[in-house]
Write a protein that holds these residues in place. Structure first.
Motif, short mmCIF file in Angstrom:
data_model
loop_
_atom_site.label_atom_id
_atom_site.label_comp_id
_atom_site.label_asym_id
_atom_site.label_seq_id
_atom_site.Cartn_x
_atom_site.Cartn_y
_atom_site.Cartn_z
N UNK A 165 31.82 38.88 45.09
CA UNK A 165 32.56 37.37 45.21
C UNK A 165 34.14 37.55 44.93
N UNK A 166 34.86 36.50 45.58
CA UNK A 166 36.31 36.75 45.06
C UNK A 166 36.94 36.51 43.90
N UNK A 167 36.10 35.93 43.06
CA UNK A 167 36.70 36.04 41.54
C UNK A 167 36.41 37.02 40.93
N UNK A 168 35.78 38.07 41.16
CA UNK A 168 35.57 39.36 40.59
C UNK A 168 36.13 40.62 41.51
N UNK A 169 36.70 40.40 42.77
CA UNK A 169 36.98 41.41 43.59
C UNK A 169 38.26 42.11 43.00
N UNK A 170 39.11 41.74 42.48
CA UNK A 170 40.14 42.40 41.77
C UNK A 170 39.50 43.65 40.72
N UNK A 171 38.64 43.27 40.13
CA UNK A 171 37.83 44.16 39.05
C UNK A 171 37.23 45.39 40.02
N UNK A 172 36.73 44.96 41.06
CA UNK A 172 36.05 46.18 41.77
C UNK A 172 37.06 46.98 42.42
N UNK A 173 38.32 46.28 42.69
CA UNK A 173 39.38 47.16 43.27
C UNK A 173 39.88 48.19 42.27
N UNK A 174 40.07 47.74 41.13
CA UNK A 174 40.43 48.49 40.00
C UNK A 174 39.65 49.55 39.82
N UNK A 175 38.31 49.51 39.71
CA UNK A 175 37.29 50.46 39.54
C UNK A 175 37.47 51.28 40.70
N UNK A 176 37.44 51.03 41.79
CA UNK A 176 37.51 51.67 43.22
C UNK A 176 38.78 52.80 43.11
N UNK A 177 39.89 52.18 42.83
CA UNK A 177 40.93 52.90 42.79
C UNK A 177 41.12 54.02 41.70
N UNK A 178 40.68 53.80 40.47
CA UNK A 178 40.38 55.09 39.52
C UNK A 178 39.57 56.05 39.96
N UNK A 179 38.25 55.54 40.59
CA UNK A 179 37.24 56.66 41.07
C UNK A 179 37.84 57.29 42.13
#
Length: 513
Positions: free
Chosen positions: A350-364
């Motif tokens: 969902x758009x509301x939590x997409x930024x959190x997934x983007x942060x986790x993906x960048x770190x990984x």
């Protein structure tokens, strides 16, 4: 306000427009299932029914070939089976059991119709007899009605007699499997080989999708033509070189989404068989990204979910990010929010939590790139000055340049003792540096990454030893103590990939461990 005039009925204001049975049922065949995703959908029902064992029997007989999926779950009564055979037997808006792996009430039908023209389901619940119903698409087209067949005793397929010996369970039988075997000849070896090749794909898919059920002690067992399907762990969790990054969780609509990032080992840390198996269905590049699970059932087997990495660029599956795999667990109440489709093959956060997934993906991804580029030794390189690489990388005016490391012990020793040949050796090094076939290396690495030979791969040990001897001499002659020289060899490419060989060599040189 009453808009119905006197002397009229409510039916005067609408028409009943039922879908044409033949046309609709053919439309339901076009959902885009493959054999493996279809059977996975059938297995979802077996899992929800509490099955401990699932048997898939695929019988080759040319155009008469059949596929039967049998389980030992709780089974269904006559009325329950009849409703289960109804297209759209569930409203996706209704609340359902938290362990339910379905949503639309279409899986059994659409998955089966996509592969065959005749679907028969027989089921037996505890305390009840065997109930059997059948959809024959040719008959539906002929009669133009949604006629669910109640087979008589003479027309029942022999496979359903197995239920006589089970307390409860269900069998799903596919006949007229036109999408897979239409026009095939039972005696044609090519057709037969293609049939069994599809079963190999099926086995790999089931090992991936249901691996968390198959991994549990006394958990689910799946048998394909009597051979047990073993789980495939996408995250290599038991390998010592796998990096388990810190787990995180996100609260969404009052419920928890668990996230566990992993960075898998570099190719140099895996033997050939482990590397091949760990690539999974489709290979290493295809299997990177997020793994979205709903009730432990894998929905998305590696995808970057349309997320953005940097500067608005969507994350793509690249060679240098292939070691990044991230486990995500969501409850089945989030199906609508995550846009999970009927085939259970697509999901988007969902758009509301997409930024959190983007942060986790960048770190990984950043950690995975480090492992890929430096063979898993980036942390040692950053923290230990003794870590030595033969090549150095520099950037000038935005252009990358690769040069031979003049501080490397062997290079430094040769230059220091080269005498009159020093200029020639320096010229030779410059020629090598200026003619590195970078475009060809990039092309080969992107098109055939697994065919790039590793340093000293498949060469006689004597060749590795001869190079090691010269490096050792250079280190000792420069005044470095034995203990420090040993440490440098362990931290030097390519000898860092051969720790046991280095230890044995040094033992023979010094007599010390």
């Amino acid at each position: 306000m009453n808009i119905t005039p006197t002397n009229t009925t409510l039916s005067d204001f609408y028409d009943i427009v039922a879908p044409d049975a033949g046309a609709m049922i053919e439309t339901l065949r076009a959902f885009g299932y493959h054999l493996e995703t279809s059977i996975a959908d059938i297995i979802d029902n077996s899992v929800f029914a509490g099955a401990h064992n699932i048997w898939i029997d695929c019988t080759w007989a040319g155009e008469m070939s059949t596929i039967a999926i049998r389980d030992d779950g709780c089974g269904m009564s006559e009325e329950v089976l009849k409703n289960a055979m109804r297209p759209g037997s569930k409203n996706p808006l209704q609340d359902r059991d938290s362990k339910d792996l379905g949503r639309f009430g279409l899986g059994l039908k659409t998955a089966s119709f996509s592969q065959c023209r005749k679907l028969t389901v027989g089921s037996k619940s505890e305390g009840n007899g065997i109930a059997i119903r059948s959809w024959d698409l040719d008959y539906v087209n002929e009669c133009g009605e949604w006629r669910l067949i109640r087979p008589n005793k003479e027309n029942i397929h022999p496979v359903f007699s197995i239920l006589d010996h089970q307390k409860c369970g269900t069998i799903v039988l596919w006949e007229k499997i036109d999408r897979m075997i239409k026009g095939t000849d039972i005696n044609d070896e090519k057709h037969q080989n293609h049939f069994f090749e599809q079963l190999d794909i099926l086995k790999s898919h089931l090992a991936m999708v249901f691996h968390r059920f198959l991994e549990k002690p006394n958990g689910l067992k799946i048998f394909l033509n009597e051979k047990e399907v073993k789980p495939w762990d996408p995250f290599l969790r038991n390998h010592p070189s796998t990096q388990h990054l810190p787990p995180e969780y996100i609260i969404y609509c009052g419920k928890k989404i668990n996230i566990r990032p992993f960075v898998l080992p570099h190719r140099s840390k895996l033997d050939d068989r482990t590397y091949e198996l760990s690539g999974g269905p489709g290979g290493w590049n295809e299997r990177q990204g997020f793994y979205v699970y709903r009730n432990e059932r894998l929905i998305v087997p590696g995808d970057w979910l349309g997320l953005v990495f940097r500067k608005g660029q969507t994350i793509r599956k690249e060679q240098f990010t292939k070691l990044a795999r991230i486990m995500v667990d969501i409850p089945n109440s989030f199906d609508g929010d995550w846009k999970i489709d009927v085939k259970k093959s697509v999901a988007r956060p969902p758009n509301r939590i997409k930024d959190k997934f983007q942060r986790i993906s960048r770190l990984t991804i950043e950690q995975a790139i480090s492992v890929y580029r430096y063979r898993g030794k980036v942390s040692e390189r950053n923290n230990d000055p003794s870590f030595s690489f033969p090549w150095s990388t520099s950037v000038h005016h935005g252009m990358y340049h690769y040069s031979i490391n003049r501080e490397h012990p062997l290079v430094s020793d040769i230059l220091r003792n080269s005498g009159n040949a020093r200029k020639k050796i320096q010229a030779m090094l410059r020629i090598i540096e200026e003619t590195v076939p970078v475009p060809l290396i990039i092309l080969n690495d992107s098109t055939n990454p697994d065919k790039i030979q590793r340093p000293f791969e498949d060469v006689p040990p004597a060749e590795l030893k001869s190079v090691l001897e010269e490096i050792w001499k250079s280190l000792i002659e420069s005044g470095i103590p034995n203990a420090d020289a040993k440490k440098r060899l362990h931290h030097m490419e390519p000898f860092s990939d051969f720790p046991d060989f280095v230890d044995n060599f040094i033992l023979n040189q010094t007599g010390d461990n």
